[in-house]
Design an enzyme around this catalytic site. Sequence first.
Site, PDB file in Angstrom:
ATOM      1  N   PHE A  12       0.899  -1.140  -0.070  1.00 40.59           N
ATOM      2  CA  PHE A  12      -0.073  -0.206   0.107  1.00 40.59           C
ATOM      3  C   PHE A  12       0.818   1.312  -0.066  1.00 40.59           C
ATOM      4  O   PHE A  12       0.941   1.939  -0.930  1.00 40.59           O
ATOM      5  CB  PHE A  12      -0.960  -0.085   1.187  1.00 40.59           C
ATOM      6  CG  PHE A  12      -1.562   1.207   1.559  1.00 40.59           C
ATOM      7  CD1 PHE A  12      -2.316   2.082   0.669  1.00 40.59           C
ATOM      8  CD2 PHE A  12      -1.277   1.663   2.905  1.00 40.59           C
ATOM      9  CE1 PHE A  12      -2.758   3.222   1.001  1.00 40.59           C
ATOM     10  CE2 PHE A  12      -1.908   2.967   3.124  1.00 40.59           C
ATOM     11  CZ  PHE A  12      -2.539   3.607   2.382  1.00 40.59           C
ATOM     12  N   ASN A  33       8.092  -9.698  -1.836  1.00 39.49           N
ATOM     13  CA  ASN A  33       7.902 -11.212  -1.734  1.00 39.49           C
ATOM     14  C   ASN A  33       6.448 -11.202  -2.089  1.00 39.49           C
ATOM     15  O   ASN A  33       5.766 -12.455  -2.118  1.00 39.49           O
ATOM     16  CB  ASN A  33       8.237 -11.825  -0.710  1.00 39.49           C
ATOM     17  CG  ASN A  33       7.376 -11.308   0.690  1.00 39.49           C
ATOM     18  OD1 ASN A  33       6.554 -10.386   0.401  1.00 39.49           O
ATOM     19  ND2 ASN A  33       7.700 -12.173   1.741  1.00 39.49           N
ATOM     20  N   PHE A  35       3.726 -11.092  -0.234  1.00 40.52           N
ATOM     21  CA  PHE A  35       2.974 -11.759   0.871  1.00 40.52           C
ATOM     22  C   PHE A  35       1.663 -10.811   0.932  1.00 40.52           C
ATOM     23  O   PHE A  35       0.526 -11.271   0.999  1.00 40.52           O
ATOM     24  CB  PHE A  35       3.627 -11.694   2.228  1.00 40.52           C
ATOM     25  CG  PHE A  35       2.956 -11.964   3.295  1.00 40.52           C
ATOM     26  CD1 PHE A  35       2.009 -13.355   3.261  1.00 40.52           C
ATOM     27  CD2 PHE A  35       2.950 -11.519   4.493  1.00 40.52           C
ATOM     28  CE1 PHE A  35       1.194 -13.535   4.365  1.00 40.52           C
ATOM     29  CE2 PHE A  35       2.290 -11.822   5.593  1.00 40.52           C
ATOM     30  CZ  PHE A  35       1.277 -13.010   5.454  1.00 40.52           C
ATOM     31  N   ARG A 105      27.459  -1.632   3.244  1.00 37.39           N
ATOM     32  CA  ARG A 105      28.384  -1.807   2.140  1.00 37.39           C
ATOM     33  C   ARG A 105      28.576  -0.848   0.973  1.00 37.39           C
ATOM     34  O   ARG A 105      29.681  -0.461   0.759  1.00 37.39           O
ATOM     35  CB  ARG A 105      27.844  -3.128   1.372  1.00 37.39           C
ATOM     36  CG  ARG A 105      28.981  -3.940   0.472  1.00 37.39           C
ATOM     37  CD  ARG A 105      28.584  -5.285  -0.064  1.00 37.39           C
ATOM     38  NE  ARG A 105      27.042  -5.096  -0.450  1.00 37.39           N
ATOM     39  CZ  ARG A 105      26.860  -4.753  -1.748  1.00 37.39           C
ATOM     40  NH1 ARG A 105      28.099  -4.559  -2.652  1.00 37.39           N
ATOM     41  NH2 ARG A 105      25.651  -4.703  -2.002  1.00 37.39           N
ATOM     42  N   TYR A 144       4.965  -7.905  15.919  1.00 37.70           N
ATOM     43  CA  TYR A 144       5.272  -6.726  15.184  1.00 37.70           C
ATOM     44  C   TYR A 144       5.866  -5.531  16.008  1.00 37.70           C
ATOM     45  O   TYR A 144       6.739  -4.868  15.581  1.00 37.70           O
ATOM     46  CB  TYR A 144       3.822  -6.153  14.610  1.00 37.70           C
ATOM     47  CG  TYR A 144       3.859  -5.290  13.854  1.00 37.70           C
ATOM     48  CD1 TYR A 144       3.972  -5.279  12.470  1.00 37.70           C
ATOM     49  CD2 TYR A 144       3.325  -3.880  14.333  1.00 37.70           C
ATOM     50  CE1 TYR A 144       4.090  -4.152  11.649  1.00 37.70           C
ATOM     51  CE2 TYR A 144       3.160  -2.663  13.587  1.00 37.70           C
ATOM     52  CZ  TYR A 144       3.556  -3.011  12.374  1.00 37.70           C
ATOM     53  OH  TYR A 144       3.480  -1.891  11.406  1.00 37.70           O
ATOM     54  N   THR A 174      -2.123   5.014   8.636  1.00 39.16           N
ATOM     55  CA  THR A 174      -2.304   5.433   7.157  1.00 39.16           C
ATOM     56  C   THR A 174      -3.291   4.823   6.466  1.00 39.16           C
ATOM     57  O   THR A 174      -3.260   3.693   6.556  1.00 39.16           O
ATOM     58  CB  THR A 174      -0.864   5.714   6.579  1.00 39.16           C
ATOM     59  OG1 THR A 174      -0.113   6.385   7.538  1.00 39.16           O
ATOM     60  CG2 THR A 174      -0.988   6.106   5.233  1.00 39.16           C
TER      61      THR A 174
HETATM   62  P1  NAD Z   1       1.416  -3.570   3.160  1.00 40.55           P
HETATM   63  O1  NAD Z   1       1.148  -4.944   4.036  1.00 40.55           O
HETATM   64  O2  NAD Z   1       0.461  -3.143   2.375  1.00 40.55           O
HETATM   65  O3  NAD Z   1       2.909  -3.517   2.661  1.00 40.55           O
HETATM   66  C1  NAD Z   1       3.894  -4.236   2.831  1.00 40.55           C
HETATM   67  C2  NAD Z   1       4.628  -4.743   1.710  1.00 40.55           C
HETATM   68  O4  NAD Z   1       5.953  -5.625   2.345  1.00 40.55           O
HETATM   69  C3  NAD Z   1       3.828  -5.743   0.769  1.00 40.55           C
HETATM   70  O5  NAD Z   1       3.950  -5.487  -0.280  1.00 40.55           O
HETATM   71  C4  NAD Z   1       4.469  -7.239   1.323  1.00 40.55           C
HETATM   72  O6  NAD Z   1       4.115  -8.057   0.364  1.00 40.55           O
HETATM   73  C5  NAD Z   1       5.770  -6.898   1.701  1.00 40.55           C
HETATM   74  N1  NAD Z   1       6.466  -7.716   2.285  1.00 40.55           N
HETATM   75  C6  NAD Z   1       6.267  -8.106   3.577  1.00 40.55           C
HETATM   76  N2  NAD Z   1       7.154  -8.910   4.033  1.00 40.55           N
HETATM   77  C7  NAD Z   1       8.203  -9.282   3.055  1.00 40.55           C
HETATM   78  C8  NAD Z   1       9.321  -9.849   2.981  1.00 40.55           C
HETATM   79  N3  NAD Z   1       9.729 -10.628   4.007  1.00 40.55           N
HETATM   80  N4  NAD Z   1      10.260  -9.706   2.061  1.00 40.55           N
HETATM   81  C9  NAD Z   1       9.867  -8.830   1.136  1.00 40.55           C
HETATM   82  N5  NAD Z   1       8.537  -8.009   0.992  1.00 40.55           N
HETATM   83  C10 NAD Z   1       7.858  -8.386   2.075  1.00 40.55           C
HETATM   84  O7  NAD Z   1       1.479  -2.342   4.527  1.00 40.55           O
HETATM   85  P2  NAD Z   1       1.704  -0.778   4.605  1.00 40.55           P
HETATM   86  O8  NAD Z   1       0.526  -0.288   5.027  1.00 40.55           O
HETATM   87  O9  NAD Z   1       2.004  -0.695   2.840  1.00 40.55           O
HETATM   88  O10 NAD Z   1       3.152  -0.680   5.328  1.00 40.55           O
HETATM   89  C11 NAD Z   1       4.218  -0.355   4.807  1.00 40.55           C
HETATM   90  C12 NAD Z   1       5.330  -0.209   5.924  1.00 40.55           C
HETATM   91  O11 NAD Z   1       4.909   0.909   6.688  1.00 40.55           O
HETATM   92  C13 NAD Z   1       5.253  -1.599   6.910  1.00 40.55           C
HETATM   93  O12 NAD Z   1       6.571  -1.962   7.244  1.00 40.55           O
HETATM   94  C14 NAD Z   1       4.453  -1.142   7.979  1.00 40.55           C
HETATM   95  O13 NAD Z   1       5.068  -1.601   9.151  1.00 40.55           O
HETATM   96  C15 NAD Z   1       4.770   0.155   8.052  1.00 40.55           C
HETATM   97  N6  NAD Z   1       3.600   1.021   8.684  1.00 40.55           N
HETATM   98  C16 NAD Z   1       2.398   1.277   8.195  1.00 40.55           C
HETATM   99  C17 NAD Z   1       1.619   1.751   8.874  1.00 40.55           C
HETATM  100  C18 NAD Z   1      -0.064   1.899   8.176  1.00 40.55           C
HETATM  101  O14 NAD Z   1      -0.780   2.436   8.746  1.00 40.55           O
HETATM  102  N7  NAD Z   1      -0.228   1.806   6.866  1.00 40.55           N
HETATM  103  C19 NAD Z   1       1.504   2.093  10.034  1.00 40.55           C
HETATM  104  C20 NAD Z   1       2.718   1.987  10.723  1.00 40.55           C
HETATM  105  C21 NAD Z   1       3.905   1.513  10.106  1.00 40.55           C
END
Ligand code: NAD
Length: 312
Positions: A12, A33, A35, A105, A144, A174
Amino acid sequence: MKRILVTGGGGFIGSHLVEALLARGHEVLCLENFFTGNKANIAHLLGQPRFELIRHDVVEPILLEVDQVYNLACPASPVHYQYNPVKTVKTNVLGTLNMLGLAKRVKARILQASTSEVYGDPQVHPQTEDYWGHVNPIGLRSCYDEGKRLAETLMFDYHRSNGVDIRVARIFNTYGPRMAVNDGRVVSNFVVQALLGQPITVYGQGQQTRSFCYISDMVAGLMALMEAEGFTGPVNLGNPHEFTILELAQKVVEMTGSKSAIIHAPLPPDDPVQRRPDISLATTRLSWYPRVDLAQGLAQTIADFRQRLAQD
Ligand code: NAD
Ligand code: UDP
Protein backbone atom coordinates in the site's frame (compact mmCIF):
# COMPACT_ATOMS: atom_id res chain seq x y z
CA MET A 1 18.78 11.32 -10.14
CA LYS A 2 19.37 8.61 -7.54
CA ARG A 3 18.98 4.85 -7.60
CA ILE A 4 16.56 4.01 -4.81
CA LEU A 5 15.56 0.66 -3.35
CA VAL A 6 12.04 0.38 -1.89
CA THR A 7 11.45 -2.87 -0.03
CA GLY A 8 7.75 -3.68 0.20
CA GLY A 9 7.29 -1.44 -2.86
CA GLY A 10 4.33 -3.48 -4.09
CA GLY A 11 2.33 -2.83 -0.92
CA PHE A 12 0.00 0.00 0.00
CA ILE A 13 2.42 2.73 1.13
CA GLY A 14 5.30 1.32 -0.94
CA SER A 15 3.52 1.54 -4.28
CA HIS A 16 2.55 5.19 -3.72
CA LEU A 17 6.12 5.97 -2.65
CA VAL A 18 7.55 4.24 -5.74
CA GLU A 19 5.28 6.34 -7.98
CA ALA A 20 6.33 9.57 -6.24
CA LEU A 21 10.04 8.71 -6.54
CA LEU A 22 9.69 7.87 -10.24
CA ALA A 23 7.83 11.15 -10.76
CA ARG A 24 10.86 12.96 -9.29
CA GLY A 25 13.07 11.35 -11.93
CA HIS A 26 14.73 8.69 -9.78
CA GLU A 27 15.51 5.12 -10.74
CA VAL A 28 13.54 2.77 -8.47
CA LEU A 29 14.15 -0.85 -7.54
CA CYS A 30 11.13 -2.46 -5.93
CA LEU A 31 11.88 -5.51 -3.79
CA GLU A 32 8.85 -7.67 -2.99
CA ASN A 33 7.83 -11.13 -1.84
CA PHE A 34 4.12 -10.32 -2.49
CA PHE A 35 2.93 -11.59 0.88
CA THR A 36 0.51 -8.69 1.35
CA GLY A 37 1.57 -6.71 -1.71
CA ASN A 38 -0.19 -6.95 -5.03
CA LYS A 39 1.16 -6.91 -8.59
CA ALA A 40 -1.80 -4.75 -9.58
CA ASN A 41 -0.36 -1.94 -7.41
CA ILE A 42 2.69 -1.63 -9.66
CA ALA A 43 1.51 -3.22 -12.93
CA HIS A 44 1.28 0.21 -14.57
CA LEU A 45 4.97 0.85 -13.81
CA LEU A 46 6.41 -2.36 -15.23
CA GLY A 47 7.26 -1.00 -18.68
CA GLN A 48 9.04 2.11 -17.40
CA PRO A 49 12.80 2.10 -18.03
CA ARG A 50 13.57 3.61 -14.59
CA PHE A 51 11.54 0.95 -12.73
CA GLU A 52 12.72 -2.55 -11.83
CA LEU A 53 10.88 -5.25 -9.89
CA ILE A 54 12.84 -7.82 -7.88
CA ARG A 55 10.96 -10.76 -6.38
CA HIS A 56 12.89 -11.39 -3.21
CA ASP A 57 12.37 -11.88 0.51
CA VAL A 58 14.23 -9.38 2.74
CA VAL A 59 14.94 -12.19 5.19
CA GLU A 60 17.57 -13.37 2.65
CA PRO A 61 20.65 -11.21 1.95
CA ILE A 62 20.89 -9.51 -1.43
CA LEU A 63 23.63 -7.58 -3.23
CA LEU A 64 22.48 -4.39 -4.94
CA GLU A 65 24.10 -1.02 -5.66
CA VAL A 66 21.84 1.86 -4.61
CA ASP A 67 22.05 5.38 -3.16
CA GLN A 68 19.05 5.13 -0.83
CA VAL A 69 16.95 2.40 0.79
CA TYR A 70 13.38 2.77 2.04
CA ASN A 71 12.82 -0.35 4.15
CA LEU A 72 9.05 -0.88 4.17
CA ALA A 73 8.89 -4.67 3.79
CA CYS A 74 6.65 -6.02 6.58
CA PRO A 75 2.97 -6.90 6.76
CA ALA A 76 1.27 -3.99 8.54
CA SER A 77 -2.24 -5.25 9.29
CA PRO A 78 -2.66 -7.21 12.55
CA VAL A 79 -4.51 -9.95 10.64
CA HIS A 80 -1.54 -10.50 8.35
CA TYR A 81 1.36 -9.94 10.76
CA GLN A 82 -0.21 -12.40 13.20
CA TYR A 83 -0.74 -15.04 10.48
CA ASN A 84 2.88 -16.20 10.83
CA PRO A 85 4.30 -14.26 13.79
CA VAL A 86 7.75 -15.85 13.66
CA LYS A 87 8.04 -14.78 10.04
CA THR A 88 7.02 -11.26 11.07
CA VAL A 89 9.88 -11.19 13.60
CA LYS A 90 12.30 -12.48 10.94
CA THR A 91 11.16 -9.87 8.44
CA ASN A 92 11.67 -7.07 10.94
CA VAL A 93 14.93 -8.31 12.43
CA LEU A 94 16.74 -10.26 9.68
CA GLY A 95 15.19 -8.07 6.97
CA THR A 96 16.36 -4.85 8.61
CA LEU A 97 19.76 -6.43 9.34
CA ASN A 98 20.16 -7.35 5.68
CA MET A 99 19.13 -3.90 4.49
CA LEU A 100 21.51 -2.26 6.98
CA GLY A 101 24.31 -4.53 5.79
CA LEU A 102 23.55 -3.49 2.22
CA ALA A 103 23.42 0.21 3.18
CA LYS A 104 26.74 -0.10 5.01
CA ARG A 105 28.45 -1.86 2.10
CA VAL A 106 27.41 0.64 -0.56
CA LYS A 107 27.23 3.71 1.78
CA ALA A 108 23.54 4.24 1.07
CA ARG A 109 21.21 6.27 3.25
CA ILE A 110 18.53 4.02 4.76
CA LEU A 111 15.07 4.89 6.07
CA GLN A 112 13.24 2.45 8.30
CA ALA A 113 9.44 2.36 8.31
CA SER A 114 8.88 2.11 12.04
CA THR A 115 5.51 2.51 13.67
CA SER A 116 3.41 4.09 16.38
CA GLU A 117 3.19 0.51 17.70
CA VAL A 118 6.59 1.03 19.31
CA TYR A 119 4.57 3.03 21.89
CA GLY A 120 2.34 -0.01 22.50
CA ASP A 121 -0.79 0.84 24.49
CA PRO A 122 0.51 4.31 25.34
CA GLN A 123 0.21 5.87 28.77
CA VAL A 124 1.45 9.21 27.44
CA HIS A 125 -0.97 11.08 25.19
CA PRO A 126 -0.38 12.39 22.58
CA GLN A 127 2.76 10.39 21.89
CA THR A 128 6.08 12.21 21.64
CA GLU A 129 9.27 10.63 20.30
CA ASP A 130 10.95 10.64 23.73
CA TYR A 131 8.27 8.31 25.17
CA TRP A 132 9.70 4.78 25.52
CA GLY A 133 6.38 3.04 25.20
CA HIS A 134 4.21 0.48 26.97
CA VAL A 135 4.54 -2.74 24.99
CA ASN A 136 3.53 -6.27 25.97
CA PRO A 137 6.60 -8.38 25.06
CA ILE A 138 4.71 -11.70 24.92
CA GLY A 139 1.32 -10.86 23.42
CA LEU A 140 -0.25 -11.40 20.00
CA ARG A 141 0.95 -8.01 18.75
CA SER A 142 4.50 -8.45 20.08
CA CYS A 143 5.92 -10.00 16.89
CA TYR A 144 5.20 -6.70 15.18
CA ASP A 145 5.70 -4.23 18.05
CA GLU A 146 8.90 -5.79 19.40
CA GLY A 147 10.08 -6.61 15.88
CA LYS A 148 9.82 -2.94 14.94
CA ARG A 149 11.45 -1.88 18.21
CA LEU A 150 14.41 -4.17 17.52
CA ALA A 151 14.58 -2.83 13.97
CA GLU A 152 14.98 0.65 15.47
CA THR A 153 17.69 -0.68 17.80
CA LEU A 154 19.57 -2.15 14.83
CA MET A 155 19.29 1.12 12.94
CA PHE A 156 20.84 3.10 15.78
CA ASP A 157 23.55 0.50 16.51
CA TYR A 158 24.61 0.46 12.84
CA HIS A 159 24.59 4.25 12.94
CA ARG A 160 26.72 4.49 16.10
CA SER A 161 29.05 1.55 15.35
CA ASN A 162 29.36 1.75 11.58
CA GLY A 163 28.41 5.30 10.69
CA VAL A 164 25.44 4.21 8.57
CA ASP A 165 23.34 7.19 7.48
CA ILE A 166 19.93 6.34 8.99
CA ARG A 167 16.42 7.79 9.11
CA VAL A 168 13.68 6.37 11.36
CA ALA A 169 10.03 7.26 10.70
CA ARG A 170 7.38 6.28 13.24
CA ILE A 171 4.35 5.94 11.00
CA PHE A 172 0.87 6.32 12.51
CA ASN A 173 -2.30 4.77 10.99
CA THR A 174 -2.24 5.57 7.29
CA TYR A 175 -5.02 4.89 4.78
CA GLY A 176 -5.99 5.55 1.20
CA PRO A 177 -6.52 4.09 -2.25
CA ARG A 178 -4.91 0.69 -2.99
CA MET A 179 -5.28 -0.75 0.49
CA ALA A 180 -6.04 -4.41 -0.11
CA VAL A 181 -9.73 -5.31 0.03
CA ASN A 182 -8.82 -8.11 2.47
CA ASP A 183 -6.25 -5.96 4.35
CA GLY A 184 -8.15 -6.25 7.63
CA ARG A 185 -7.30 -2.80 8.99
CA VAL A 186 -10.10 -0.58 10.12
CA VAL A 187 -10.49 1.92 7.28
CA SER A 188 -10.48 -0.68 4.52
CA ASN A 189 -12.73 -3.02 6.51
CA PHE A 190 -15.34 -0.31 7.14
CA VAL A 191 -15.29 1.00 3.57
CA VAL A 192 -15.61 -2.48 2.07
CA GLN A 193 -18.37 -3.45 4.50
CA ALA A 194 -20.28 -0.23 3.84
CA LEU A 195 -20.03 -0.57 0.06
CA LEU A 196 -21.09 -4.23 0.12
CA GLY A 197 -23.96 -3.53 2.52
CA GLN A 198 -22.42 -5.80 5.17
CA PRO A 199 -22.50 -4.99 8.89
CA ILE A 200 -19.74 -2.60 10.02
CA THR A 201 -17.67 -4.49 12.62
CA VAL A 202 -16.68 -2.14 15.43
CA TYR A 203 -14.44 -4.03 17.84
CA GLY A 204 -15.34 -3.41 21.47
CA GLN A 205 -17.44 -0.33 22.21
CA GLY A 206 -15.52 1.67 19.60
CA GLN A 207 -14.33 4.21 22.14
CA GLN A 208 -10.67 3.48 21.36
CA THR A 209 -9.09 6.22 19.27
CA ARG A 210 -6.81 6.43 16.25
CA SER A 211 -5.55 9.33 14.14
CA PHE A 212 -5.71 8.68 10.40
CA CYS A 213 -3.18 10.04 7.92
CA TYR A 214 -3.89 10.14 4.20
CA ILE A 215 -1.39 8.37 1.96
CA SER A 216 -0.18 11.42 -0.01
CA ASP A 217 0.73 13.18 3.24
CA MET A 218 2.61 10.11 4.46
CA VAL A 219 4.60 9.76 1.23
CA ALA A 220 5.54 13.46 1.41
CA GLY A 221 6.67 12.99 5.02
CA LEU A 222 8.79 9.93 4.24
CA MET A 223 10.51 11.69 1.35
CA ALA A 224 11.09 14.85 3.42
CA LEU A 225 12.73 12.76 6.14
CA MET A 226 14.93 10.91 3.64
CA GLU A 227 16.11 14.21 2.15
CA ALA A 228 16.63 16.00 5.49
CA GLU A 229 20.30 16.54 6.31
CA GLY A 230 21.71 15.78 9.76
CA PHE A 231 18.50 14.36 11.20
CA THR A 232 18.14 10.66 11.99
CA GLY A 233 14.81 10.80 13.80
CA PRO A 234 13.02 8.87 15.19
CA VAL A 235 10.23 11.17 14.09
CA ASN A 236 6.46 10.72 14.27
CA LEU A 237 4.64 10.95 10.93
CA GLY A 238 0.88 10.99 11.19
CA ASN A 239 -2.21 13.14 11.29
CA PRO A 240 -2.90 14.51 14.77
CA HIS A 241 -6.69 14.62 14.36
CA GLU A 242 -7.99 11.91 16.65
CA PHE A 243 -11.26 10.01 16.20
CA THR A 244 -12.97 7.18 18.04
CA ILE A 245 -13.47 4.05 15.98
CA LEU A 246 -17.22 4.48 16.39
CA GLU A 247 -16.95 8.00 14.91
CA LEU A 248 -15.03 6.55 11.98
CA ALA A 249 -17.74 3.92 11.41
CA GLN A 250 -20.44 6.59 11.43
CA LYS A 251 -18.47 8.78 9.04
CA VAL A 252 -17.97 5.92 6.59
CA VAL A 253 -21.68 5.02 6.68
CA GLU A 254 -22.60 8.67 6.11
CA MET A 255 -20.12 9.21 3.26
CA THR A 256 -20.97 5.99 1.40
CA GLY A 257 -24.72 6.41 1.89
CA SER A 258 -24.70 2.79 3.07
CA LYS A 259 -27.58 1.03 4.78
CA SER A 260 -25.14 -1.14 6.75
CA ALA A 261 -25.78 -1.55 10.46
CA ILE A 262 -22.97 -0.88 12.92
CA ILE A 263 -22.42 -4.01 15.03
CA HIS A 264 -19.98 -4.73 17.84
CA ALA A 265 -17.47 -7.60 17.78
CA PRO A 266 -14.94 -8.65 20.45
CA LEU A 267 -12.00 -6.31 21.02
CA PRO A 268 -8.71 -8.03 20.10
CA PRO A 269 -6.22 -8.48 22.97
CA ASP A 270 -3.79 -5.61 23.66
CA ASP A 271 -5.68 -3.28 21.31
CA PRO A 272 -4.29 0.21 22.14
CA VAL A 273 -6.90 2.41 23.83
CA GLN A 274 -5.74 5.71 22.37
CA ARG A 275 -3.28 6.93 19.79
CA ARG A 276 -2.40 10.38 18.49
CA PRO A 277 0.95 11.64 17.27
CA ASP A 278 2.60 14.76 18.55
CA ILE A 279 4.08 16.01 15.28
CA SER A 280 5.98 19.04 16.60
CA LEU A 281 9.30 17.45 15.72
CA ALA A 282 8.29 16.69 12.10
CA THR A 283 6.87 20.18 11.73
CA THR A 284 10.01 21.82 13.10
CA ARG A 285 12.68 19.65 11.47
CA LEU A 286 10.98 18.68 8.20
CA SER A 287 8.51 21.58 7.73
CA TRP A 288 5.99 18.79 7.26
CA TYR A 289 2.40 18.58 8.31
CA PRO A 290 -0.60 16.69 6.91
CA ARG A 291 -2.81 18.62 4.50
CA VAL A 292 -5.62 16.15 3.74
CA ASP A 293 -8.40 15.86 6.31
CA LEU A 294 -10.41 12.73 7.00
CA ALA A 295 -13.42 13.73 4.86
CA GLN A 296 -11.23 14.48 1.82
CA GLY A 297 -9.13 11.36 2.27
CA LEU A 298 -12.12 9.10 2.84
CA ALA A 299 -13.80 10.46 -0.29
CA GLN A 300 -10.77 9.42 -2.39
CA THR A 301 -10.54 6.08 -0.63
CA ILE A 302 -14.23 5.27 -1.02
CA ALA A 303 -14.10 6.15 -4.73
CA ASP A 304 -11.12 3.82 -5.23
CA PHE A 305 -12.74 0.91 -3.38
CA ARG A 306 -16.02 1.45 -5.21
CA GLN A 307 -14.22 1.14 -8.53
CA ARG A 308 -12.22 -1.96 -7.54
CA LEU A 309 -15.21 -3.74 -6.01
CA ALA A 310 -17.23 -3.05 -9.17
CA GLN A 311 -14.42 -4.58 -11.29
CA ASP A 312 -14.34 -7.66 -9.08
P1 NAD B 1 1.44 -3.55 3.23
O1 NAD B 1 1.19 -4.85 3.91
O2 NAD B 1 0.48 -3.08 2.19
O3 NAD B 1 2.89 -3.51 2.59
C1 NAD B 1 3.96 -4.25 3.06
C2 NAD B 1 4.69 -4.82 1.85
O4 NAD B 1 5.85 -5.55 2.28
C3 NAD B 1 3.83 -5.79 1.05
O5 NAD B 1 3.92 -5.46 -0.31
C4 NAD B 1 4.45 -7.15 1.35
O6 NAD B 1 4.26 -8.09 0.31
C5 NAD B 1 5.89 -6.78 1.56
N1 NAD B 1 6.62 -7.75 2.39
C6 NAD B 1 6.21 -8.26 3.57
N2 NAD B 1 7.14 -9.11 4.06
C7 NAD B 1 8.17 -9.12 3.15
C8 NAD B 1 9.40 -9.81 3.08
N3 NAD B 1 9.77 -10.66 4.05
N4 NAD B 1 10.18 -9.60 2.01
C9 NAD B 1 9.81 -8.75 1.01
N5 NAD B 1 8.64 -8.08 1.02
C10 NAD B 1 7.83 -8.26 2.09
O7 NAD B 1 1.54 -2.46 4.40
P2 NAD B 1 1.74 -0.89 4.35
O8 NAD B 1 0.60 -0.27 5.05
O9 NAD B 1 2.07 -0.45 2.97
O10 NAD B 1 3.01 -0.72 5.30
C11 NAD B 1 4.32 -0.49 4.77
C12 NAD B 1 5.29 -0.30 5.91
O11 NAD B 1 4.89 0.79 6.74
C13 NAD B 1 5.39 -1.52 6.84
O12 NAD B 1 6.74 -1.69 7.24
C14 NAD B 1 4.54 -1.13 8.02
O13 NAD B 1 4.97 -1.78 9.21
C15 NAD B 1 4.76 0.37 8.08
N6 NAD B 1 3.64 1.04 8.75
C16 NAD B 1 2.44 1.19 8.11
C17 NAD B 1 1.40 1.81 8.78
C18 NAD B 1 0.07 2.03 8.12
O14 NAD B 1 -0.86 2.52 8.79
N7 NAD B 1 -0.14 1.75 6.85
C19 NAD B 1 1.55 2.24 10.10
C20 NAD B 1 2.79 2.04 10.72
C21 NAD B 1 3.83 1.46 10.04
N1 UDP C 1 -11.06 -2.23 14.29
C1 UDP C 1 -12.46 -2.35 14.31
N2 UDP C 1 -13.06 -3.05 13.30
C2 UDP C 1 -12.36 -3.62 12.29
C3 UDP C 1 -10.94 -3.49 12.27
C4 UDP C 1 -10.35 -2.79 13.29
O1 UDP C 1 -13.13 -1.84 15.21
O2 UDP C 1 -13.00 -4.23 11.41
C5 UDP C 1 -10.42 -1.46 15.36
C6 UDP C 1 -9.27 -2.15 16.07
O3 UDP C 1 -9.72 -2.95 17.13
C7 UDP C 1 -8.45 -0.97 16.52
C8 UDP C 1 -8.68 0.09 15.44
O4 UDP C 1 -9.87 -0.31 14.78
O5 UDP C 1 -8.94 -0.47 17.74
C9 UDP C 1 -7.54 0.19 14.44
O6 UDP C 1 -7.27 -1.12 13.98
P1 UDP C 1 -6.26 -1.42 12.79
O7 UDP C 1 -6.17 -2.90 12.65
O8 UDP C 1 -6.64 -0.62 11.60
O9 UDP C 1 -4.87 -0.80 13.27
P2 UDP C 1 -4.09 -0.76 14.66
O10 UDP C 1 -4.87 -1.44 15.73
O11 UDP C 1 -2.82 -1.45 14.36
O12 UDP C 1 -3.96 0.69 14.92
